[in-house]
Design a protein around this motif. Structure first.
Motif, short mmCIF file in Angstrom:
data_model
loop_
_atom_site.label_atom_id
_atom_site.label_comp_id
_atom_site.label_asym_id
_atom_site.label_seq_id
_atom_site.Cartn_x
_atom_site.Cartn_y
_atom_site.Cartn_z
N THR A 96 66.37 64.11 61.91
CA THR A 96 66.75 64.21 63.31
C THR A 96 68.26 64.05 63.42
OG1 THR A 96 66.35 61.84 63.60
CG2 THR A 96 64.56 63.32 64.15
N GLY A 97 68.86 64.91 64.23
CA GLY A 97 70.30 64.89 64.40
C GLY A 97 71.08 65.66 63.36
N GLU A 98 70.44 66.07 62.28
CA GLU A 98 71.11 66.85 61.24
C GLU A 98 70.78 68.33 61.41
OE1 GLU A 98 70.25 65.30 57.40
OE2 GLU A 98 71.37 63.45 57.75
N THR A 99 71.55 69.18 60.72
CA THR A 99 71.40 70.63 60.89
C THR A 99 70.97 71.31 59.60
OG1 THR A 99 73.74 71.05 60.36
CG2 THR A 99 73.18 70.66 62.67
N ALA A 100 70.37 72.48 59.77
CA ALA A 100 70.02 73.36 58.66
C ALA A 100 70.18 74.79 59.16
CB ALA A 100 68.58 73.13 58.20
N THR A 101 70.60 75.68 58.28
CA THR A 101 70.81 77.06 58.68
C THR A 101 69.75 77.98 58.08
OG1 THR A 101 72.35 77.43 56.83
CG2 THR A 101 73.29 76.78 58.95
N LEU A 102 69.39 78.98 58.85
CA LEU A 102 68.47 80.03 58.40
C LEU A 102 69.21 81.36 58.50
CD1 LEU A 102 65.59 81.07 57.66
CD2 LEU A 102 65.21 81.33 60.12
N ASP A 103 69.37 82.04 57.37
CA ASP A 103 69.98 83.37 57.35
C ASP A 103 68.90 84.44 57.42
OD1 ASP A 103 72.46 82.26 57.17
OD2 ASP A 103 72.81 82.77 55.08
N VAL A 104 69.13 85.44 58.25
CA VAL A 104 68.23 86.59 58.35
C VAL A 104 68.86 87.71 57.52
CG1 VAL A 104 67.09 88.24 59.87
CG2 VAL A 104 67.49 85.88 60.65
N ASN A 105 68.17 88.10 56.46
CA ASN A 105 68.70 89.08 55.51
C ASN A 105 67.88 90.37 55.54
OD1 ASN A 105 70.58 87.13 54.44
ND2 ASN A 105 68.84 86.23 53.35
N PHE A 106 68.58 91.50 55.49
CA PHE A 106 67.93 92.79 55.29
C PHE A 106 68.19 93.22 53.85
CE2 PHE A 106 68.59 94.11 60.03
CZ PHE A 106 67.58 93.25 60.39
N ALA A 107 67.16 93.71 53.21
CA ALA A 107 67.28 94.16 51.82
C ALA A 107 67.13 95.68 51.75
CB ALA A 107 66.22 93.49 50.95
N LYS A 108 68.17 96.36 51.24
CA LYS A 108 68.14 97.80 51.00
C LYS A 108 67.76 98.58 52.26
CE LYS A 108 66.93 97.10 46.14
NZ LYS A 108 65.94 97.37 45.06
N ALA A 109 68.38 98.22 53.38
CA ALA A 109 68.10 98.93 54.63
C ALA A 109 68.77 100.31 54.59
CB ALA A 109 68.63 98.13 55.81
N PRO A 110 68.00 101.41 54.61
CA PRO A 110 68.58 102.75 54.46
C PRO A 110 69.04 103.33 55.80
CG PRO A 110 66.19 102.90 54.46
CD PRO A 110 66.53 101.44 54.64
N ASN A 111 70.28 103.79 55.86
CA ASN A 111 70.80 104.50 57.05
C ASN A 111 70.56 103.72 58.34
OD1 ASN A 111 71.57 106.78 55.45
ND2 ASN A 111 69.41 107.39 55.40
N LEU A 112 70.85 102.43 58.31
CA LEU A 112 70.60 101.56 59.46
C LEU A 112 71.64 101.82 60.55
CD1 LEU A 112 68.89 99.20 60.58
CD2 LEU A 112 70.58 97.65 59.56
N TYR A 113 71.15 102.10 61.77
CA TYR A 113 72.05 102.36 62.90
C TYR A 113 71.86 101.34 64.03
CZ TYR A 113 75.44 105.65 64.86
OH TYR A 113 76.60 106.24 65.31
N GLY A 114 70.78 100.61 63.98
CA GLY A 114 70.54 99.58 64.98
C GLY A 114 69.34 98.74 64.63
N TYR A 115 69.27 97.55 65.22
CA TYR A 115 68.12 96.68 64.94
C TYR A 115 67.93 95.72 66.11
CZ TYR A 115 71.62 93.18 63.56
OH TYR A 115 72.69 92.30 63.53
N GLN A 116 66.73 95.18 66.17
CA GLN A 116 66.44 94.10 67.10
C GLN A 116 65.35 93.21 66.50
OE1 GLN A 116 64.66 95.86 70.76
NE2 GLN A 116 62.74 94.94 70.08
N PHE A 117 65.37 91.96 66.86
CA PHE A 117 64.27 91.05 66.51
C PHE A 117 64.39 89.80 67.36
CE2 PHE A 117 67.71 90.39 63.43
CZ PHE A 117 67.96 89.03 63.55
#
Length: 208
Positions: A1-22
């Motif tokens: 409690t009171g401490e932080t942790a980070t979560l990275d959202v990674n895309f792997a080998k995304a082909p011809n990416l022009y936009g995204y949402q989540f």
């Protein structure tokens, strides 16, 4: 409690990416702050972020969305981090993180097949230990101070070390991290320069 942790959202080998949402859903055992990571898909230039989808986090939800919009800007084909969420523990417990409304699209608006996996964040609580070390043959007066060390055999937390009193052998250690629910088992080691050490094992739970 009171401490932080980070979560990275990674895309792997995304082909011809022009936009995204989540959308990221998280448990109220944590608070969250989101941000875009522009190392390979730049959201700050030649891009459009819809209102309300600018990595904002509130009420257990973070929303991310962006699309390129300038003709001639090439799509991105790469792997790496596109977003980062920093969680802060609020109450001990297990916080589940999941995704919904996930869309990756190429320049023609065609969806790119994908799967985003969720995660689990464990928010630990704290315990306090008070005790007394008795030295053989010294009665209630240790005379010389020694140490007490708490070690988590699983290696997640600690170790925590404090001196016990030279006057009466008492000691106290606070803010000892423990897992929620069943707590964490610690190994206690009492040490003194003139004596053999003594060891015990005790389970600590939040607030005890």
């Amino acid at each position: 409690t009171g401490e932080t942790a980070t979560l990275d959202v990674n895309f792997a080998k995304a082909p011809n990416l022009y936009g995204y949402q989540f959308i990221v859903h998280y448990d109220p055992a944590v608070s969250a702050v989101g941000e875009f990571v522009n190392t390979w898909f730049d959201t700050a230039h030649d891009s459009m972020v819809p209102s309300g989808w600018n990595a904002a986090c509130a009420n257990g939800v973070c929303q991310f969305a962006v699309t390129k919009q300038v003709p001639g800007i090439p799509p991105a084909t790469a792997s790496g981090t596109v977003a980062r969420i920093t969680f802060t523990g609020l109450t001990p417990g297990t916080a589940n993180v999941s995704f919904s409304d996930v869309i990756l699209a190429d320049r023609d608006g065609q969806q790119i097949p994908q799967t985003l996996n969720g995660a689990t964040i464990t928010v630990c609580g704290f315990a306090t230990v008070n005790g007394t070390v008795r030295l053989q043959g010294r009665g209630t007066t240790p005379i010389d101070a020694g140490t007490v060390t708490l070690t988590d055999p699983a290696g997640f937390f600690g170790p925590y070390t404090t001196n016990f009193s030279a006057a009466n052998g008492t000691y106290s250690i606070s803010n000892i991290k423990v897992m929620p629910g069943a707590g964490t088992t610690y190994q206690f080691d009492a040490a003194h320069l003139l004596y053999l050490g003594n060891r015990g094992t005790y389970a600590l739970v939040q607030g005890i």
